[in-house]
Design a protein around this motif. Structure first.
Motif, PDB file in Angstrom:
ATOM      1  N   PRO A  24       0.785  -1.342  -0.081  1.00 54.45           N
ATOM      2  CA  PRO A  24      -0.010   0.023  -0.170  1.00 54.45           C
ATOM      3  C   PRO A  24       0.771   1.347   0.035  1.00 54.45           C
ATOM      4  N   THR A  84      -2.277   6.323   1.060  1.00 50.42           N
ATOM      5  CA  THR A  84      -3.118   6.187  -0.098  1.00 50.42           C
ATOM      6  C   THR A  84      -3.851   4.719   0.150  1.00 50.42           C
ATOM      7  N   SER A  85      -4.815   4.572  -0.837  1.00 55.71           N
ATOM      8  CA  SER A  85      -5.486   3.364  -0.960  1.00 55.71           C
ATOM      9  C   SER A  85      -5.056   2.739  -1.957  1.00 55.71           C
ATOM     10  N   THR A  86      -4.014   3.146  -2.758  1.00 49.74           N
ATOM     11  CA  THR A  86      -3.180   2.321  -3.907  1.00 49.74           C
ATOM     12  C   THR A  86      -2.533   1.382  -3.490  1.00 49.74           C
ATOM     13  N   LEU A  87      -2.616   0.358  -4.127  1.00 43.79           N
ATOM     14  CA  LEU A  87      -1.837  -0.864  -4.023  1.00 43.79           C
ATOM     15  C   LEU A  87      -0.778  -1.006  -5.081  1.00 43.79           C
ATOM     16  N   ASP A 110       3.961   8.741  -0.659  1.00 45.73           N
ATOM     17  CA  ASP A 110       3.506   7.923  -1.892  1.00 45.73           C
ATOM     18  C   ASP A 110       4.256   8.117  -3.251  1.00 45.73           C
TER      19      ASP A 110
END
Length: 486
Positions: free
Chosen positions: A246, A250-253, A322
């Motif tokens: 992750p 963020t919620s981005t993988l 990120d």
């Protein structure tokens, strides 16, 4: 009567004085303005009245001069023009000069004061000595191996001698023949228009002037930063990294193209190119330390000349965590020239010391007497020697047991790093295939060559593009040729 003669004599003397003042004004005060006037053809006629000096590769000229019989008498000629165009550039009577033809113009055109023991004599006589020569550091075999390997595909290849910074190969593809631009007239103008309108941009020197996302090849910089900062002390220790990872905040993988990356060590992450592990390590190193590490390798430093100017490679200095994670694996806004990535490989091969790349070994008079020797200088230490040694070991594993096996050379020790760089809106563009590495002959005390290759193969199937498949074989051929030429 005598009085009138006297007045006439004074008047004539006044006219003579006015004439002399005007001559002095034209010859001294306004000479530069008249000389720069576009209507004044004398400087151009004088410039091309004598043959131009030559650019040499392996001691042999790859340029020449042809008597055109025209007002601008001598035109430039090129042997194997497309092969050496990224080195020589062009010398055109219509469009000027570029690359080495521009950087060493004073030597080649005969205007450099160092070409004569009595430069003032030539200044007073309004003459000039014969044009001198520029002996390059390029090795013909390595140059040809890179040019043949790229085979007209868009991309570039650079080879360096790690301990000196000599540029052994400098290829940009597709290329062009600079002889098409040498003279004047409609054919030259048509060639200029055609080359500039070509969507493949053959006149762009991709090795020096184009910047690309370096992708996973940048992981070598991240690994060096982590070892130097003490964030990683054991390269074989698990990193407790999930797969996917992750991105912070963020919620981005972030996924991996490779398998087996969960909780992998840094050595395994370099060997198999695990995005997740190296992104997490970059975040742990932190923004300031990552920026400092990138700068030591040459990123964010403008003004590099070889002696032609080089585009600035970029690593952002203000990022969120990120964004830092993505930048640490050569994505986001991270961009580099192929020369810059060859410098990364060369620094590892040279024990952490970064030698300044240069293309001219020495300049000489037309009879071979030396004018100047090319400077070999250090740009500083990119990493600690112990870090460089550890990275060498990890890069060898990439070639022997990892993603870069196509770069292996029998009878030589080879270290490398592959990369497949995403780009475009939503990463929709065809990926760039990268390989950086170095090679050392088995009986040699240190590596003799470092390389960087990038291939933009727009016609290849997206799933078939990889640094090992597209770029590593070219790098192998260049390194083999360079080692044999030593």
């Amino acid at each position: 009567m005598i009085r009138y003669i006297r007045w006439c004599a004074w008047f004539c003397a006044l006219l003579l004085a006015a004439l002399l003042v005007n001559v002095a004004r034209v010859q001294v005060w306004e000479a530069a303005a008249y000389g720069a006037n576009p209507a004044n053809k004398r400087p151009a006629v004088q410039r091309y009245a004598e043959p131009r000096g030559d650019i040499l590769v392996d001691g042999r000229p790859v340029t020449g001069s042809r008597d055109s019989g025209q007002l601008l008498r001598y035109e430039r000629t090129y042997a194997n023009g497309p092969l050496y165009a990224p080195v020589t550039g062009f010398s055109s009577q219509t469009y000027g000069t570029s690359l080495l033809e521009r950087a060493e113009d004073a030597i080649l055109s005969g205007t450099d004061p160092g070409l004569s023991a009595f430069p003032l004599w030539y200044e007073l006589a309004r003459g000039r000595p014969s044009g001198g020569n520029a002996e390059t550091t390029v090795r013909a075999a390595a140059q040809r191996a890179a040019y043949t390997g790229l085979a007209g595909r868009r991309g570039a290849a650079v080879a360096l001698e790690p301990d000196t910074g000599r540029i052994l190969a400098l290829v940009s593809s597709p290329s062009y023949d600079p002889a098409a631009l040498s003279g004047t007239g409609g054919s030259v103008k048509a060639a200029w228009a055609r080359l500039n309108a070509d969507p493949a941009r053959p006149m762009l020197n991709r090795a020096l002037r184009e910047t690309y996302p370096p992708g996973s090849t940048f992981k070598i910089v991240t690994a060096a930063a982590a070892l130097d900062a003490g964030v990683v002390t054991d390269v074989d220790a698990p990193t407790q990294t999930p797969d996917p990872y992750p991105l912070p905040g963020t919620s981005t993988l972030l996924p991996n193209a490779a398998t087996g990356c969960q909780d992998a060590s840094m050595a395994e992450a370099v060997q198999w190119s695990c995005n997740t592990v190296m992104a997490k390590i970059g975040v742990r190193v932190g923004l300031r330390a990552m920026v400092d590490a990138a700068r030591r390798f040459g990123f964010n430093e403008g003004g590099l000349r070889v002696p032609a100017w080089v585009s600035r490679s970029n690593f952002d200095t203000d990022m969120s965590p990120d964004q830092l994670a993505l930048s640490s694996i050569g994505q986001f806004n991270t961009t580099a020239t192929p020369l810059q990535m060859a410098m990364v490989a060369a620094a590892v091969a040279n024990g952490g010391e970064l030698a300044s790349p240069h293309l001219v070994d020495r300049t000489t008079q037309d009879d071979g007497d030396q004018v100047r020797r090319g400077q070999q200088r250090s740009l500083g230490r990119a990493m600690n020697p112990a870090t460089a040694l550890r990275l060498q070991e990890m890069m060898v594993q990439v070639v022997e047991n990892g993603t870069g096996r196509n770069a292996a050379i029998p009878g030589a020790v080879v270290g490398g790093k592959t990369g497949t760089a995403q780009h475009g809106v939503g990463n929709a563009g065809t990926p760039y295939a990268w390989f950086i590495g170095w090679a050392k002959a088995e009986d040699a005390p240190r590596p003799g060559v470092a390389v960087a290759v990038v291939v933009e193969d727009a016609e290849a199937h997206r799933g078939d593009i990889s640094g090992n498949g597209a770029a590593a074989p070219i790098a192998r051929a260049v390194m083999e040729a360079a080692l044999e030429a030593r």
